[in-house]
Design a protein around this motif. Structure first.
Motif, mmCIF file in Angstrom:
data_model
loop_
_atom_site.group_PDB
_atom_site.id
_atom_site.type_symbol
_atom_site.label_atom_id
_atom_site.label_comp_id
_atom_site.label_asym_id
_atom_site.label_seq_id
_atom_site.Cartn_x
_atom_site.Cartn_y
_atom_site.Cartn_z
ATOM 1 N N HIS A 145 0.839 -1.200 0.000
ATOM 2 C CA HIS A 145 0.000 0.000 0.000
ATOM 3 C C HIS A 145 0.875 1.252 0.000
ATOM 4 N N VAL A 146 0.554 2.198 -0.848
ATOM 5 C CA VAL A 146 1.255 3.478 -0.894
ATOM 6 C C VAL A 146 0.296 4.524 -0.320
ATOM 7 N N PRO A 147 0.470 4.851 0.959
ATOM 8 C CA PRO A 147 -0.434 5.829 1.562
ATOM 9 C C PRO A 147 -0.118 7.239 1.073
ATOM 10 N N SER A 148 -1.102 8.091 1.109
ATOM 11 C CA SER A 148 -0.854 9.488 0.800
ATOM 12 C C SER A 148 -0.225 10.118 2.038
ATOM 13 N N PRO A 149 0.968 10.690 1.910
ATOM 14 C CA PRO A 149 1.636 11.249 3.095
ATOM 15 C C PRO A 149 1.136 12.649 3.459
ATOM 16 N N THR A 150 -0.171 12.837 3.435
ATOM 17 C CA THR A 150 -0.752 14.144 3.699
ATOM 18 C C THR A 150 -0.391 14.670 5.084
ATOM 19 N N PHE A 151 -0.377 13.812 6.094
ATOM 20 C CA PHE A 151 -0.097 14.281 7.452
ATOM 21 C C PHE A 151 1.382 14.201 7.795
ATOM 22 N N THR A 152 2.101 13.234 7.236
ATOM 23 C CA THR A 152 3.530 13.100 7.528
ATOM 24 C C THR A 152 4.380 13.922 6.566
ATOM 25 N N LEU A 153 3.809 14.405 5.499
ATOM 26 C CA LEU A 153 4.437 15.178 4.431
ATOM 27 C C LEU A 153 5.341 14.368 3.513
ATOM 28 N N VAL A 154 5.978 13.295 4.019
ATOM 29 C CA VAL A 154 6.861 12.506 3.150
ATOM 30 C C VAL A 154 6.833 11.041 3.559
ATOM 31 N N GLN A 155 6.871 10.182 2.559
ATOM 32 C CA GLN A 155 6.958 8.736 2.748
ATOM 33 C C GLN A 155 8.151 8.268 1.918
ATOM 34 N N LEU A 156 9.005 7.423 2.498
ATOM 35 C CA LEU A 156 10.205 6.945 1.804
ATOM 36 C C LEU A 156 10.066 5.486 1.412
ATOM 37 N N TYR A 157 10.605 5.160 0.239
ATOM 38 C CA TYR A 157 10.634 3.788 -0.268
ATOM 39 C C TYR A 157 12.073 3.496 -0.684
ATOM 40 N N GLU A 158 12.726 2.620 0.068
ATOM 41 C CA GLU A 158 14.132 2.280 -0.199
ATOM 42 C C GLU A 158 14.208 1.255 -1.325
ATOM 43 N N LEU A 159 14.886 1.621 -2.394
ATOM 44 C CA LEU A 159 15.114 0.721 -3.514
ATOM 45 C C LEU A 159 16.614 0.483 -3.621
ATOM 46 N N PRO A 160 17.045 -0.531 -4.334
ATOM 47 C CA PRO A 160 18.484 -0.818 -4.399
ATOM 48 C C PRO A 160 19.349 0.341 -4.914
ATOM 49 N N ARG A 161 18.891 1.076 -5.926
ATOM 50 C CA ARG A 161 19.719 2.136 -6.513
ATOM 51 C C ARG A 161 19.478 3.512 -5.917
ATOM 52 N N PHE A 162 18.295 3.745 -5.379
ATOM 53 C CA PHE A 162 17.972 5.057 -4.807
ATOM 54 C C PHE A 162 16.734 4.928 -3.935
ATOM 55 N N THR A 163 16.462 5.979 -3.198
ATOM 56 C CA THR A 163 15.253 6.065 -2.383
ATOM 57 C C THR A 163 14.233 6.907 -3.134
ATOM 58 N N VAL A 164 12.978 6.468 -3.114
ATOM 59 C CA VAL A 164 11.893 7.271 -3.665
ATOM 60 C C VAL A 164 11.296 8.057 -2.504
ATOM 61 N N TYR A 165 11.224 9.360 -2.668
ATOM 62 C CA TYR A 165 10.631 10.252 -1.673
ATOM 63 C C TYR A 165 9.291 10.716 -2.225
ATOM 64 N N HIS A 166 8.202 10.336 -1.556
ATOM 65 C CA HIS A 166 6.863 10.744 -1.985
ATOM 66 C C HIS A 166 6.397 11.830 -1.023
ATOM 67 N N PHE A 167 6.340 13.045 -1.519
ATOM 68 C CA PHE A 167 5.915 14.191 -0.724
ATOM 69 C C PHE A 167 4.472 14.538 -1.056
#
Length: 156
Positions: free
Chosen positions: A67-89
């Motif tokens: 599940h990819v939650p909307s980070p409306t209250f936390t402002l950012v959610q991170l997803y660690e991938l092998p080559r880089f991190t995805v930052y969902h703001f």
């Protein structure tokens, strides 16, 4: 010397499936340091696009992202991938643009791939070359019109 204008693509998306397909296409073009700025009214498709993009980046890296939650209250959610991190703001609740510095956005710009909903709230700090996608409502209920600038070439 005058700067050349940024090419803009305009696309009509028939519904959420087309929005997700566009996100999958972009996922295959993104590299570390890329910033994707999503703009548009509430309910215009930014979150549908962001979720599909995060899932597609994970799948391309062989990482199943639940599940990819909307980070409306936390402002950012991170997803660690092998080559880089995805930052969902999600900056919808950002009271002041300067608050974004507390999220570690400078690290995201340097080391990861940033997907920013409500990016217009931090317009002045978006780096040059930011991929901009503006969502608008179309004529039909599920149709969306997108205006895209700085779309990366395949394999770039």
């Amino acid at each position: 010397m005058a700067e050349s204008p940024v090419p803009v693509r305009e696309i009509a998306l028939a519904g959420p499936e087309a929005t997700e397909a566009l996100a999958r296409d972009l996922a295959g073009r993104l590299r570390q340091g890329d910033v994707v700025a999503l703009e548009g009214d509430l309910g215009a498709g930014k979150t549908v696009f962001a979720r599909a993009l995060v899932h597609a980046l994970g799948a391309a890296a062989g990482v199943e992202i639940g599940h990819v939650p909307s980070p409306t209250f936390t402002l950012v959610q991170l997803y660690e991938l092998p080559r880089f991190t995805v930052y969902h703001f999600d900056l919808y609740r950002l009271a002041d643009a300067d608050e974004v510095w507390e999220t570690g956005i400078e690290d995201a710009f340097a080391d990861g791939v940033s997907v920013i909903e409500w990016a217009e709230r931090i317009e002045d700090i978006l780096p040059p070359g930011t991929i901009r996608i503006r969502f608008a409502f179309g004529a039909a209920e599920t149709e969306r019109l997108v205006c895209i600038s700085n779309w990366p070439e395949a394999g770039s």
